[in-house]
Design a protein around this motif. Structure first.
Motif, PDB file in Angstrom:
ATOM      1  N   LYS A 146     -16.640 -39.952  17.628  1.00 22.76           N
ATOM      2  CA  LYS A 146     -17.470 -41.040  18.159  1.00 22.76           C
ATOM      3  C   LYS A 146     -17.675 -40.861  19.665  1.00 22.76           C
ATOM      4  CE  LYS A 146     -17.673 -46.074  18.659  1.00 22.76           C
ATOM      5  NZ  LYS A 146     -17.011 -47.360  18.372  1.00 22.76           N
ATOM      6  N   GLY A 153     -20.246 -42.187  15.248  1.00 24.71           N
ATOM      7  CA  GLY A 153     -19.374 -43.349  15.122  1.00 24.71           C
ATOM      8  C   GLY A 153     -19.593 -44.076  13.809  1.00 24.71           C
ATOM      9  N   GLN A 190     -14.039 -52.164  12.715  1.00 20.71           N
ATOM     10  CA  GLN A 190     -14.094 -51.017  13.629  1.00 20.71           C
ATOM     11  C   GLN A 190     -13.265 -51.239  14.902  1.00 20.71           C
ATOM     12  OE1 GLN A 190     -15.273 -48.065  13.093  1.00 20.71           O
ATOM     13  NE2 GLN A 190     -16.523 -48.347  11.263  1.00 20.71           N
TER      14      GLN A 190
END
Length: 229
Positions: A146, A153, A190
């Motif tokens: 990412k 990502g 996340q």
């Protein structure tokens, strides 16, 4: 992780929902060994990451159908050749009607080639770097992709890794639902906190079962949700 079930409880439920151990086993597959993964060509990593970038937010089937043209247009994802592409030629390739004409995503092919080349200079090749990354910190590899890659990502990097054979769990709706329902995560999946909690759970289940993250991920997803026999 007091809210995490023991592996046997998850496994038994998955078996019941899928029609027994044999039926469950049919749907499971293993990642590549580290040795086999280290021998995958870096061009294949670049191709897979690029495919996942184009599939993100787009119809996967269309990308799959056009992929032979992507391979042709981008020199079979030969990293050395892609590194030599000047901006003008990259822009020109992004107008080719045989591929998906999205210059922002086309640019990621060269950007990710640059990232992989810099890793390869340090580690011999990108494949060895990925193969050597410990599965008990797979979220660390996600974070690396990412930070240093282009548009890798979210689920894009992890899906690319899984497809190529690196052992990883995936944050599918079923997996996220499972950990949310058991109050192991809350808020964004996340976030560093959520990812760390999920990784710790997978590490615990791995110690109990001896299975790969990939197999565990599939078993959990088959133990929950609407998808049962």
């Amino acid at each position: 992780m007091h809210n995490l079930e023991k592996f046997n409880a998850i496994y038994q439920r998955a078996c019941e929902r899928k029609g027994g151990p044999n039926s469950l086993a049919v749907g499971l597959n293993k990642p590549l060994s580290n040795k086999a993964l280290s021998k995958v060509g870096d061009d294949r990593f670049l191709a897979e990451f690029s495919k996942k970038v184009f599939q993100s937010g787009f119809v996967w089937r269309v990308v799959r159908n056009k992929w032979p043209d992507f391979e042709r247009v981008f020199f079979d994802f030969n990293i050395e050749k892609i590194l030599l592409l000047p901006d003008e030629m990259l822009e020109q390739k992004a107008t080719d009607p045989s591929i998906i004409r999205n210059y922002t995503k086309v640019k990621t092919i060269r950007d990710n080639a640059i990232m992989m080349d810099s890793v390869a200079r340090e580690h011999g090749n990108f494949a060895e770097f990925v193969a050597d990354w410990p599965s008990e910190d797979i979220i660390g590899l996600w974070a690396y992709l990412k930070k240093h890659g282009a548009r890798l990502g979210g689920n894009t990097g992890p899906y690319g890794l899984r497809t190529i054979g690196k052992d990883t769990f995936l944050l599918t709706n079923d997996i996220v639902g499972y950990f949310t329902k058991r109050n192991i995560i809350s808020g964004s999946v996340q976030s560093k906190r959520s990812l760390t909690a999920i990784q710790q759970c997978f590490n615990e289940l791995q110690q109990q079962s001896g299975l790969s993250l990939q197999e565990l991920s599939m078993i959990i997803s088959k133990s929950v949700g609407d998808n049962y026999i």
